[in-house]
Design a protein around this motif. Structure first.
Motif, PDB file in Angstrom:
ATOM      1  N   VAL A 178      -3.533   4.279  -1.136  1.00  0.00           N
ATOM      2  CA  VAL A 178      -5.005   4.570  -0.708  1.00  0.00           C
ATOM      3  C   VAL A 178      -5.670   5.365   0.614  1.00  0.00           C
ATOM      4  CG1 VAL A 178      -5.001   1.805  -0.479  1.00  0.00           C
ATOM      5  CG2 VAL A 178      -3.378   2.838   1.223  1.00  0.00           C
ATOM      6  N   THR A 182      -9.654   2.462   2.736  1.00  0.00           N
ATOM      7  CA  THR A 182      -9.322   3.874   1.774  1.00  0.00           C
ATOM      8  C   THR A 182      -9.631   4.885   2.201  1.00  0.00           C
ATOM      9  OG1 THR A 182      -9.487   1.557   0.160  1.00  0.00           O
ATOM     10  CG2 THR A 182      -9.259   4.150  -0.618  1.00  0.00           C
ATOM     11  N   ALA A 196      -3.500  -0.014   5.893  1.00  0.00           N
ATOM     12  CA  ALA A 196      -4.229  -0.775   4.397  1.00  0.00           C
ATOM     13  C   ALA A 196      -2.979  -2.451   4.587  1.00  0.00           C
ATOM     14  CB  ALA A 196      -3.881   0.215   3.935  1.00  0.00           C
ATOM     15  N   ASN A 254      -8.765  -2.637  -1.575  1.00  0.00           N
ATOM     16  CA  ASN A 254      -8.918  -2.842  -0.481  1.00  0.00           C
ATOM     17  C   ASN A 254      -9.636  -1.651   0.705  1.00  0.00           C
ATOM     18  OD1 ASN A 254      -7.241  -1.981   2.520  1.00  0.00           O
ATOM     19  ND2 ASN A 254      -5.562  -2.495   1.363  1.00  0.00           N
ATOM     20  N   PRO A 277       0.712  -1.383  -0.013  1.00  0.00           N
ATOM     21  CA  PRO A 277      -0.059  -0.290   0.148  1.00  0.00           C
ATOM     22  C   PRO A 277       0.671   1.574   0.024  1.00  0.00           C
ATOM     23  CG  PRO A 277       0.093  -0.955   2.073  1.00  0.00           C
ATOM     24  CD  PRO A 277       0.685  -2.114   1.477  1.00  0.00           C
TER      25      PRO A 277
END
Length: 346
Positions: free
Chosen positions: A137, A311, A290, A308, A123
């Motif tokens: 993210v 976010t 994340a 994911n 991430p």
């Protein structure tokens, strides 16, 4: 065959043993899900690594990580060069960290690298500047538009709501562009007697800023103020303003030791500090969640889409207005001494 009393005694003993076992289990510290695995490492990546702005960001990034048993690394390139920062980002990817806190110099060149990281399960959270069309993210920042608006209001008030002003800028750097556009917008809409008479690209170079303000002052003898979206240019701008009579108010976003000295001495009107410490702390927390999406289970379609579940489009870390009265509260050396750490060296 055991008597009824013997059976009851056995059951009672088992019950006591079970209770004791449960009590021992409650007294034994349980491993928290919100902890890093041994060696789990998070990286911060920036350009112009020697710029003081990054230091408190990394300090709180590091603190949040260490509190959860994680390791951190400070990386980037010392140059103001997007190609070199991209190369340093690729070097980080090769080490496969748990996550990357990134200040992208320009938005679009980082789209593919950030997406590459995301596809590899790494991430990326951006801070202070963004790459909004990438798969990052989260984005942690002070509100750049609010910074520009507050700067305009402060400058207009200081010069009596009427006069000529100029801006220095760094075209192409997302957060700087937003600050400048918001500054001009606020002046136009809320302070109509303030007139924009000059603009110059200085790209965070104090020498270019010095030359630009000298030229602006000669071309516009009634120039009352100059604004810039970063601290390095402010050093040159303040020197030029002083040499041309000291009537030009200089105001910037971000601070460093020299800017704080200039504000304290009255040679700059002031600055906006984007609360970098909170930026770093929240940046790490976003990255950790994340990297561990199994810790949350929101009521949405993340399982169907594969996105994911953690976010966040934007997180505002706040800001402060720096004046001669509070300038000393923002000094990095005093902050580092108070905390007893080695800053970016650890």
């Amino acid at each position: 065959m055991k008597s009824r009393h013997a059976v009851c005694g056995t059951l009672l003993a088992l019950g006591v043993a079970a209770s004791a076992s449960q009590a021992m289990a409650q007294d034994t510290p349980q491993e928290s899900a919100f902890r890093c695995k041994p060696g789990e490492t998070y990286v911060m990546n920036v350009m112009v690594t020697g710029v003081e702005y990054w230091f408190p960001v990394y300090e709180m990034f590091k603190q949040a990580a260490h509190e959860m048993g994680c390791k951190t690394v400070y990386t980037g390139t010392p140059e103001y060069d997007v190609t070199k920062q991209l190369a340093s980002f690729q070097q980080v990817l090769a080490t496969h960290p748990a996550g990357i806190l990134l200040h992208p110099m320009n938005p679009d060149p980082f789209i593919e690298p950030i997406n590459q990281a995301a596809d590899a399960g790494i991430p990326v959270v951006t801070f202070a500047a963004d790459s909004p069309n990438s798969k990052r993210v989260a984005y942690v920042t002070s509100d750049n538009f609010r910074e520009g608006h507050i700067a305009a209001d402060t400058v207009a008030t200081a010069v009596g709501e009427e006069g000529e002003y100029a801006v220095l800028e760094n075209p192409g750097q997302d957060n700087h562009d937003r600050r400048v556009s918001a500054f001009i917008e606020e002046m136009t809409q809320k302070h109509p007697k303030m007139k924009l008479v000059a603009r110059a690209a200085t790209n965070q170079d104090p020498t270019k800023a010095y030359t630009a303000v000298q030229s602006m002052a000669q071309a516009h003898p009634n120039l009352k103020a100059v604004f810039m979206p970063e601290a390095s240019s402010a050093i040159g701008a303040a020197q030029a303003a002083l040499e041309t009579g000291g009537q030009i108010k200089v105001f910037c976003v971000d601070v460093n030791a020299k800017v704080l000295d200039l504000v304290k001495q009255g040679q700059m009107l002031g600055a906006i500090d984007p609360n970098q410490g909170v930026q770093g702390y929240m940046g790490f927390m976003m990255l950790f969640l994340a990297a561990h999406p199994q810790l949350i289970d929101p009521m949405n379609d993340y399982k169907r889409t594969g996105v994911n579940p953690f976010t966040l489009p934007i997180i505002d870390n706040g800001l402060a207005i720096v004046t001669k009265d509070n300038a000393d509260d923002f000094r990095w050396d005093a902050y580092l001494k108070r905390r007893g750490t080695k800053g970016i060296e650890e």
